[in-house]
Design a protein around this motif. Structure first.
Motif, short mmCIF file in Angstrom:
data_model
loop_
_atom_site.label_atom_id
_atom_site.label_comp_id
_atom_site.label_asym_id
_atom_site.label_seq_id
_atom_site.Cartn_x
_atom_site.Cartn_y
_atom_site.Cartn_z
N PHE A 1 8.02 17.08 -2.02
CA PHE A 1 9.32 16.66 -2.55
C PHE A 1 10.40 17.68 -2.27
O PHE A 1 11.59 17.36 -2.28
CB PHE A 1 9.20 16.44 -4.06
CG PHE A 1 8.88 17.68 -4.85
CD1 PHE A 1 9.90 18.45 -5.41
CD2 PHE A 1 7.57 18.10 -5.02
CE1 PHE A 1 9.62 19.59 -6.12
CE2 PHE A 1 7.28 19.24 -5.74
CZ PHE A 1 8.30 19.99 -6.28
N GLU A 2 10.03 18.95 -2.02
CA GLU A 2 11.03 19.97 -1.75
C GLU A 2 11.71 19.77 -0.39
O GLU A 2 12.80 20.29 -0.16
CB GLU A 2 10.40 21.36 -1.81
CG GLU A 2 9.85 21.72 -3.19
CD GLU A 2 9.19 23.08 -3.21
OE1 GLU A 2 9.07 23.69 -2.11
OE2 GLU A 2 8.80 23.55 -4.29
N PRO B 1 0.83 -1.22 0.00
CA PRO B 1 0.00 0.00 0.00
C PRO B 1 0.86 1.25 0.00
O PRO B 1 1.91 1.30 0.64
CB PRO B 1 -0.82 -0.13 1.29
CG PRO B 1 -0.03 -1.04 2.16
CD PRO B 1 0.68 -2.00 1.25
N ARG B 2 0.40 2.25 -0.72
CA ARG B 2 1.12 3.52 -0.82
C ARG B 2 0.21 4.67 -0.49
O ARG B 2 -1.00 4.63 -0.77
CB ARG B 2 1.69 3.70 -2.23
CG ARG B 2 2.72 2.67 -2.64
CD ARG B 2 3.21 2.91 -4.05
NE ARG B 2 3.77 4.23 -4.19
CZ ARG B 2 4.16 4.75 -5.36
NH1 ARG B 2 4.01 4.05 -6.47
NH2 ARG B 2 4.67 5.96 -5.43
N VAL B 3 0.78 5.72 0.08
CA VAL B 3 0.05 6.94 0.41
C VAL B 3 0.37 7.97 -0.66
O VAL B 3 1.53 8.39 -0.81
CB VAL B 3 0.44 7.46 1.81
CG1 VAL B 3 -0.32 8.75 2.12
CG2 VAL B 3 0.14 6.41 2.88
N LEU B 4 -0.64 8.39 -1.40
CA LEU B 4 -0.45 9.33 -2.50
C LEU B 4 -0.92 10.74 -2.16
O LEU B 4 -0.79 11.65 -2.97
CB LEU B 4 -1.20 8.84 -3.76
CG LEU B 4 -0.78 7.47 -4.28
CD1 LEU B 4 -1.61 7.11 -5.49
CD2 LEU B 4 0.69 7.42 -4.63
N PRO C 1 12.32 11.58 6.37
CA PRO C 1 11.32 11.78 7.43
C PRO C 1 9.95 12.11 6.85
O PRO C 1 9.82 12.97 5.98
CB PRO C 1 11.89 12.95 8.24
CG PRO C 1 12.80 13.67 7.29
CD PRO C 1 13.36 12.62 6.37
N GLY C 2 8.94 11.41 7.32
CA GLY C 2 7.59 11.65 6.85
C GLY C 2 7.23 10.92 5.58
O GLY C 2 6.12 11.11 5.07
N LYS C 3 8.12 10.11 5.04
CA LYS C 3 7.83 9.37 3.81
C LYS C 3 8.10 7.89 4.06
O LYS C 3 9.15 7.52 4.58
CB LYS C 3 8.69 9.86 2.65
CG LYS C 3 8.36 9.17 1.33
CD LYS C 3 9.27 9.65 0.21
CE LYS C 3 8.85 9.06 -1.12
NZ LYS C 3 8.78 7.59 -1.10
N ARG C 4 7.16 7.07 3.66
CA ARG C 4 7.32 5.63 3.83
C ARG C 4 8.28 5.09 2.79
O ARG C 4 8.28 5.51 1.64
CB ARG C 4 5.95 4.95 3.69
CG ARG C 4 5.97 3.47 4.03
CD ARG C 4 4.56 2.92 4.03
NE ARG C 4 4.52 1.50 4.41
CZ ARG C 4 3.42 0.79 4.53
NH1 ARG C 4 2.24 1.37 4.29
NH2 ARG C 4 3.47 -0.47 4.89
N LEU C 5 9.10 4.15 3.21
CA LEU C 5 10.08 3.54 2.31
C LEU C 5 9.37 2.70 1.26
O LEU C 5 8.58 1.81 1.57
CB LEU C 5 11.05 2.68 3.12
CG LEU C 5 12.20 2.04 2.34
CD1 LEU C 5 13.13 3.10 1.80
CD2 LEU C 5 12.96 1.06 3.23
N ASP C 6 9.64 2.97 -0.01
CA ASP C 6 9.02 2.22 -1.10
C ASP C 6 9.95 2.26 -2.31
O ASP C 6 11.10 2.71 -2.23
CB ASP C 6 7.64 2.79 -1.46
CG ASP C 6 7.69 4.28 -1.75
OD1 ASP C 6 8.81 4.84 -1.81
OD2 ASP C 6 6.62 4.88 -1.92
N GLY C 7 9.46 1.76 -3.43
CA GLY C 7 10.27 1.71 -4.63
C GLY C 7 10.62 3.08 -5.17
O GLY C 7 11.68 3.26 -5.79
N GLU C 8 9.76 4.05 -4.97
CA GLU C 8 10.05 5.40 -5.45
C GLU C 8 11.26 6.00 -4.74
O GLU C 8 12.01 6.79 -5.32
CB GLU C 8 8.83 6.30 -5.25
CG GLU C 8 8.93 7.67 -5.88
CD GLU C 8 9.01 7.61 -7.40
OE1 GLU C 8 9.54 8.57 -7.99
OE2 GLU C 8 8.55 6.62 -7.99
N SER C 9 11.49 5.60 -3.50
CA SER C 9 12.68 6.06 -2.78
C SER C 9 13.95 5.57 -3.46
O SER C 9 14.94 6.30 -3.56
CB SER C 9 12.62 5.58 -1.33
OG SER C 9 11.45 6.04 -0.68
#
Length: 258
Positions: free
Chosen positions: A125-126, A114-117, A136-144
């Protein structure tokens, strides 16, 4: 002019003729504007130019000890288009599109997470600094991984695509392993204090598999009996498939000589 309809180009002249003929008492307000800025008279549309893919790299030039930022322009191969798709909007591509395609091709199960969009301001992103993978504040996923690989390509001198991919993947695997350990330790601590989580997904799957196997075994037994009965009916034997033993002759019965 045959198939061309030029009514829209002559809308100002039509309004002037209607005013002169007395059909309308006042000219519309847009008559002077259309006279100053007339619509285009060109009926042939040119095929739009193809966008170029620009890549940023940091390279060390021969004879120079200091790396420099170099922008490479990759020419896109022009494909012949069908007439029905010739004037569609151009497809915009970025460098990370290919990186994202390669990562999810090698890790297809990452798409099932699951991803949070939703973003609060649209400019989250800035606040990210991709000099490290976890933000911080971003879940680790493939986009990382994709953004981390792109950062290495754009900022590390003489960095190749495969090397940046290996570095980003290694950091990603280490963080994933740490998340699994934290999750397992948290579950063990909760169970030690009396929490009950019930059967795991693996146990539920095994139970469903066992139920399906028992159902198939009953069906197979029934099918085997039906086939045996059909074979017995064809050869004229007992329905059970077991032939009756031959009865022995009585004691006083004489066996005829051959």
């Amino acid at each position: 002019m045959g198939k061309y309809n030029l009514t829209a180009l002559r809308v100002r002249q039509t309004a002037l003729n209607q005013k002169a003929a007395g059909k309308i008492s006042k000219l519309p307000q847009w008559v002077d504007v259309v006279g100053d800025i007339p619509p285009a008279q060109v009926l042939v549309r040119n095929q739009p130019l193809q966008h170029q893919l620009v890549r940023q790299r940091v390279k060390t030039s021969p004879g120079s000890s200091k790396p420099q930022v170099v922008f490479e322009v990759q020419e896109k191969r022009v494909k012949p288009k069908k007439p029905s798709r010739m004037f569609l909007p151009l497809e915009i591509k970025y460098e990370e599109d290919q990186l994202r395609k390669e990562f999810f091709r090698d890790h297809p199960w990452e798409l099932a997470r699951p991803r949070v969009l939703i973003e609060s301001s649209g400019k989250d992103f800035e606040k990210y600094d991709w000099s490290r993978l976890q933000q911080p504040g971003k879940r680790l996923d493939g986009e990382s991984v994709v953004q981390r690989q792109l950062y290495l390509l754009n900022n590390v001198p003489d960095m190749t695509k495969s090397r940046a991919y290996d570095i980003a993947r290694r950091e990603f695997y280490q963080l994933r392993l740490r998340e699994d350990i934290e999750r397992r330790v948290a579950a063990e601590e909760a169970e030690a204090t009396g929490a009950e989580f019930g059967p795991t997904k693996l146990e539920i799957g095994m139970e469903l598999e066992n139920q399906e196997y028992e159902r198939w075994k009953a069906w197979a037994k029934t099918e085997a009996q039906v086939q045996d009965q059909r074979a017995a009916a064809f050869v004229g034997a007992d329905a059970t498939g077991v032939e009756e033993p031959l009865s022995e002759p009585a004691a006083d019965e004489k066996i005829p000589a051959v």
